[in-house]
Every structure is written in structure tokens, then in C-alpha cells.
Design a protein around this motif. Structure first.
Motif, PDB file in Angstrom:
ATOM      1  N   ASP A   1       0.783  -1.261   0.118  1.00  0.00           N
ATOM      2  CA  ASP A   1      -0.068   0.068  -0.170  1.00  0.00           C
ATOM      3  C   ASP A   1       0.883   1.231   0.094  1.00  0.00           C
ATOM      4  OD1 ASP A   1      -2.550  -1.492  -0.071  1.00  0.00           O
ATOM      5  OD2 ASP A   1      -2.487  -1.557   2.191  1.00  0.00           O
ATOM      6  N   ALA A   2       2.025   1.205   0.822  1.00  0.00           N
ATOM      7  CA  ALA A   2       2.739   2.254   0.628  1.00  0.00           C
ATOM      8  C   ALA A   2       3.621   2.761  -0.513  1.00  0.00           C
ATOM      9  CB  ALA A   2       3.960   2.056   1.821  1.00  0.00           C
ATOM     10  N   ALA A   3       3.916   1.621  -1.268  1.00  0.00           N
ATOM     11  CA  ALA A   3       4.405   1.846  -2.665  1.00  0.00           C
ATOM     12  C   ALA A   3       3.222   2.227  -3.596  1.00  0.00           C
ATOM     13  CB  ALA A   3       4.865   0.231  -3.144  1.00  0.00           C
ATOM     14  N   LEU A   4       2.357   1.834  -3.572  1.00  0.00           N
ATOM     15  CA  LEU A   4       1.302   2.450  -4.215  1.00  0.00           C
ATOM     16  C   LEU A   4       0.729   3.555  -4.009  1.00  0.00           C
ATOM     17  CD1 LEU A   4      -1.556  -0.647  -4.313  1.00  0.00           C
ATOM     18  CD2 LEU A   4      -0.089   0.132  -6.230  1.00  0.00           C
ATOM     19  N   MET A   5       0.754   4.264  -2.769  1.00  0.00           N
ATOM     20  CA  MET A   5       0.578   5.665  -2.574  1.00  0.00           C
ATOM     21  C   MET A   5       1.520   6.742  -3.094  1.00  0.00           C
ATOM     22  SD  MET A   5      -2.424   5.883  -1.426  1.00  0.00           S
ATOM     23  CE  MET A   5      -2.325   7.557  -0.925  1.00  0.00           C
ATOM     24  N   ALA A   6       2.992   5.955  -3.072  1.00  0.00           N
ATOM     25  CA  ALA A   6       4.003   6.818  -3.470  1.00  0.00           C
ATOM     26  C   ALA A   6       3.931   7.237  -4.958  1.00  0.00           C
ATOM     27  CB  ALA A   6       5.424   5.772  -3.217  1.00  0.00           C
ATOM     28  N   GLU A   7       3.403   6.395  -5.757  1.00  0.00           N
ATOM     29  CA  GLU A   7       2.856   6.396  -7.105  1.00  0.00           C
ATOM     30  C   GLU A   7       1.567   7.162  -7.323  1.00  0.00           C
ATOM     31  OE1 GLU A   7       5.213   6.461  -9.445  1.00  0.00           O
ATOM     32  OE2 GLU A   7       6.718   5.782  -8.160  1.00  0.00           O
ATOM     33  N   ALA A   8       1.066   7.368  -6.238  1.00  0.00           N
ATOM     34  CA  ALA A   8      -0.537   8.068  -6.560  1.00  0.00           C
ATOM     35  C   ALA A   8      -0.267   9.462  -6.927  1.00  0.00           C
ATOM     36  CB  ALA A   8      -1.159   7.878  -5.027  1.00  0.00           C
ATOM     37  N   PRO A   9      -1.327  10.022  -7.365  1.00  0.00           N
ATOM     38  CA  PRO A   9      -1.434  11.447  -7.872  1.00  0.00           C
ATOM     39  C   PRO A   9      -1.422  12.269  -6.657  1.00  0.00           C
ATOM     40  CG  PRO A   9      -3.615  10.273  -8.512  1.00  0.00           C
ATOM     41  CD  PRO A   9      -2.582   9.288  -8.120  1.00  0.00           C
ATOM     42  N   ALA A  10      -1.242  13.278  -6.874  1.00  0.00           N
ATOM     43  CA  ALA A  10      -1.173  14.592  -5.576  1.00  0.00           C
ATOM     44  C   ALA A  10      -2.981  14.467  -5.380  1.00  0.00           C
ATOM     45  CB  ALA A  10      -1.123  15.891  -6.224  1.00  0.00           C
ATOM     46  N   GLY A  11      -2.873  14.721  -3.803  1.00  0.00           N
ATOM     47  CA  GLY A  11      -4.231  14.671  -3.343  1.00  0.00           C
ATOM     48  C   GLY A  11      -4.624  13.451  -2.752  1.00  0.00           C
TER      49      GLY A  11
ATOM     50  N   GLY B   1      -4.264  10.208 -18.340  1.00  0.00           N
ATOM     51  CA  GLY B   1      -5.408  10.142 -17.385  1.00  0.00           C
ATOM     52  C   GLY B   1      -6.809  10.192 -17.951  1.00  0.00           C
ATOM     53  N   SER B   2      -6.818  10.254 -19.369  1.00  0.00           N
ATOM     54  CA  SER B   2      -8.174   9.809 -19.771  1.00  0.00           C
ATOM     55  C   SER B   2      -8.571   8.306 -19.847  1.00  0.00           C
ATOM     56  CB  SER B   2      -8.103  10.496 -21.253  1.00  0.00           C
ATOM     57  OG  SER B   2      -7.297   9.615 -22.004  1.00  0.00           O
ATOM     58  N   LEU B   3      -9.798   8.211 -19.792  1.00  0.00           N
ATOM     59  CA  LEU B   3     -10.425   6.815 -19.926  1.00  0.00           C
ATOM     60  C   LEU B   3     -10.899   6.247 -21.385  1.00  0.00           C
ATOM     61  CD1 LEU B   3     -12.798   6.975 -16.860  1.00  0.00           C
ATOM     62  CD2 LEU B   3     -10.342   6.512 -16.900  1.00  0.00           C
ATOM     63  N   VAL B   4     -10.298   5.019 -21.709  1.00  0.00           N
ATOM     64  CA  VAL B   4     -10.702   4.464 -22.877  1.00  0.00           C
ATOM     65  C   VAL B   4     -11.441   3.179 -22.820  1.00  0.00           C
ATOM     66  CG1 VAL B   4      -8.746   5.679 -24.076  1.00  0.00           C
ATOM     67  CG2 VAL B   4      -8.463   3.476 -23.184  1.00  0.00           C
ATOM     68  N   THR B   5     -12.288   2.947 -23.642  1.00  0.00           N
ATOM     69  CA  THR B   5     -13.114   1.497 -23.617  1.00  0.00           C
ATOM     70  C   THR B   5     -12.008   0.334 -23.605  1.00  0.00           C
ATOM     71  OG1 THR B   5     -14.816   2.857 -24.683  1.00  0.00           O
ATOM     72  CG2 THR B   5     -14.596   0.172 -24.661  1.00  0.00           C
ATOM     73  N   LEU B   6     -12.041  -0.552 -22.874  1.00  0.00           N
ATOM     74  CA  LEU B   6     -11.230  -1.853 -22.855  1.00  0.00           C
ATOM     75  C   LEU B   6     -11.797  -2.577 -24.052  1.00  0.00           C
ATOM     76  CD1 LEU B   6      -8.685  -2.856 -21.672  1.00  0.00           C
ATOM     77  CD2 LEU B   6      -9.972  -3.577 -19.714  1.00  0.00           C
ATOM     78  N   ASP B   7     -11.360  -2.581 -25.069  1.00  0.00           N
ATOM     79  CA  ASP B   7     -12.102  -3.365 -26.047  1.00  0.00           C
ATOM     80  C   ASP B   7     -11.139  -4.660 -26.533  1.00  0.00           C
ATOM     81  OD1 ASP B   7      -9.668  -2.355 -27.487  1.00  0.00           O
ATOM     82  OD2 ASP B   7     -10.968  -1.113 -28.837  1.00  0.00           O
ATOM     83  N   ASP B   8     -11.384  -5.537 -27.253  1.00  0.00           N
ATOM     84  CA  ASP B   8     -10.698  -6.604 -27.568  1.00  0.00           C
ATOM     85  C   ASP B   8      -9.143  -6.370 -27.925  1.00  0.00           C
ATOM     86  OD1 ASP B   8     -12.765  -8.043 -26.676  1.00  0.00           O
ATOM     87  OD2 ASP B   8     -13.554  -8.593 -28.811  1.00  0.00           O
ATOM     88  N   ALA B   9      -9.029  -5.235 -28.499  1.00  0.00           N
ATOM     89  CA  ALA B   9      -7.694  -4.964 -29.124  1.00  0.00           C
ATOM     90  C   ALA B   9      -6.674  -4.487 -27.867  1.00  0.00           C
ATOM     91  CB  ALA B   9      -7.990  -4.191 -30.245  1.00  0.00           C
ATOM     92  N   LEU B  10      -7.151  -3.815 -27.511  1.00  0.00           N
ATOM     93  CA  LEU B  10      -6.562  -3.210 -25.989  1.00  0.00           C
ATOM     94  C   LEU B  10      -6.341  -4.129 -25.006  1.00  0.00           C
ATOM     95  CD1 LEU B  10      -4.970  -0.808 -24.458  1.00  0.00           C
ATOM     96  CD2 LEU B  10      -7.429   0.025 -23.878  1.00  0.00           C
ATOM     97  N   ARG B  11      -7.510  -5.213 -24.601  1.00  0.00           N
ATOM     98  CA  ARG B  11      -7.391  -6.210 -23.714  1.00  0.00           C
ATOM     99  C   ARG B  11      -6.145  -7.093 -24.368  1.00  0.00           C
ATOM    100  NH1 ARG B  11     -11.315  -7.106 -20.175  1.00  0.00           N
ATOM    101  NH2 ARG B  11     -12.662  -5.972 -21.140  1.00  0.00           N
ATOM    102  N   ALA B  12      -6.080  -7.483 -25.492  1.00  0.00           N
ATOM    103  CA  ALA B  12      -5.063  -8.326 -26.013  1.00  0.00           C
ATOM    104  C   ALA B  12      -3.704  -7.757 -25.960  1.00  0.00           C
ATOM    105  CB  ALA B  12      -5.387  -8.701 -27.552  1.00  0.00           C
ATOM    106  N   GLN B  13      -3.636  -6.327 -26.133  1.00  0.00           N
ATOM    107  CA  GLN B  13      -2.235  -5.663 -26.105  1.00  0.00           C
ATOM    108  C   GLN B  13      -1.992  -5.709 -24.427  1.00  0.00           C
ATOM    109  OE1 GLN B  13      -2.448  -1.608 -27.139  1.00  0.00           O
ATOM    110  NE2 GLN B  13      -0.504  -1.080 -26.921  1.00  0.00           N
ATOM    111  N   ILE B  14      -2.858  -5.484 -23.571  1.00  0.00           N
ATOM    112  CA  ILE B  14      -2.299  -5.521 -22.140  1.00  0.00           C
ATOM    113  C   ILE B  14      -1.920  -6.899 -21.928  1.00  0.00           C
ATOM    114  CG2 ILE B  14      -3.499  -5.400 -20.005  1.00  0.00           C
ATOM    115  CD1 ILE B  14      -4.894  -3.010 -21.027  1.00  0.00           C
ATOM    116  N   THR B  15      -2.546  -7.950 -22.338  1.00  0.00           N
ATOM    117  CA  THR B  15      -2.474  -9.428 -22.184  1.00  0.00           C
ATOM    118  C   THR B  15      -1.052  -9.734 -22.523  1.00  0.00           C
ATOM    119  OG1 THR B  15      -4.644  -9.986 -21.835  1.00  0.00           O
ATOM    120  CG2 THR B  15      -3.071 -11.740 -22.322  1.00  0.00           C
TER     121      THR B  15
END
Length: 120
Positions: A6-16, A68-82
Motif C-alpha cells: 500500500d505504501a508503494a502504491l501511495m508513493a505513485e498516487a497522484p497529488a491529493g 489520465g483519460s479513460l478509454v474503452t477496454l475493447d478486445d484489441a486493447l485487452r489483447a495488447q495488455i495481456t
């Protein structure tokens, strides 16, 4: 902070992000392979989920881009992440996925059914 992860995640969290208060937890278990926390900041409620990326990705409908923008997690992006996750895993990296979603104001409890419609 509850643990070094949790400390590591918070260290990379945005301001605020440090003004968030944990309100409710769904602890990690080996069946779900993830843990979730409901955090509050003023009247805003957000579900934060961390765990095995392969258990989070199917529960996500969007992804957060580097800007920071949100994009639809379509099949192509899902495959890229996988593909990226598999490559990092084969290279010996241990991976952790983090996902989130807004929760309606006033809710103080979360359930496993809330771990859906997440942003990866």
C-alpha cells in the motif's frame, strides 16, 4: 498504511490521494485473487482493487491512459495488455494489477459484486 505494498502504491498516487480515508475492505482471498478497499475523500467514494492482473482484467470495462483519460477496454486493447503482462511474466517480473471505479455517495460498504465495471 496497512502494508508496504500500500505504501508503494501511495508513493505513485497522484497529488491529493493521501487525503483518502479507508471505509471498508474486502480482504484478499485466493479464489478471487484480489483485495478491494472503499476509500472516501469528502463526499466522493471510490473502490480500489489490487490483485493478479489476469483476475482484474476480465472485470474491467475501461482503461486509464497515461494522460489520465479513460478509454474503452475493447478486445484489441485487452489483447495488447495481456501480451505485455505475459512478456513481463516470462521475463521474471511479479505483477500486480490495480483497478478502480466510482461508488455512489453515501455508500459505506462494498461487496464482491462491486468488483465489476472497473477501470484498469
Amino acid at each position: 498504511m496497512r502494508c508496504s505494498l500500500d505504501a508503494a502504491l501511495m508513493a505513485e498516487a497522484p497529488a491529493g490521494a493521501d487525503d483518502c480515508t479507508p471505509a471498508c475492505d474486502l480482504p484478499f482471498d485466493f479464489d478471487r485473487r484480489r483485495a478491494s478497499t472503499l476509500v472516501t475523500r469528502g463526499t466522493e467514494r471510490q473502490l480500489l482493487t489490487k490483485g493478479a492482473p489476469e483476475s482484474l482484467l476480465p472485470r474491467c470495462t475501461q482503461a486509464e491512459a497515461a494522460d489520465g483519460s479513460l478509454v474503452t477496454l475493447d478486445d484489441a486493447l485487452r489483447a495488447q495488455i495481456t501480451t505485455l503482462l505475459e512478456a513481463k511474466g516470462h521475463a521474471g517480473f511479479r505483477l500486480l494489477g490495480v483497478a478502480w471505479r466510482q461508488i455512489p455517495a453515501g455508500r459505506d460498504k462494498i461487496a464482491m459484486t462491486d468488483e465489476a465495471g472497473l477501470v484498469f
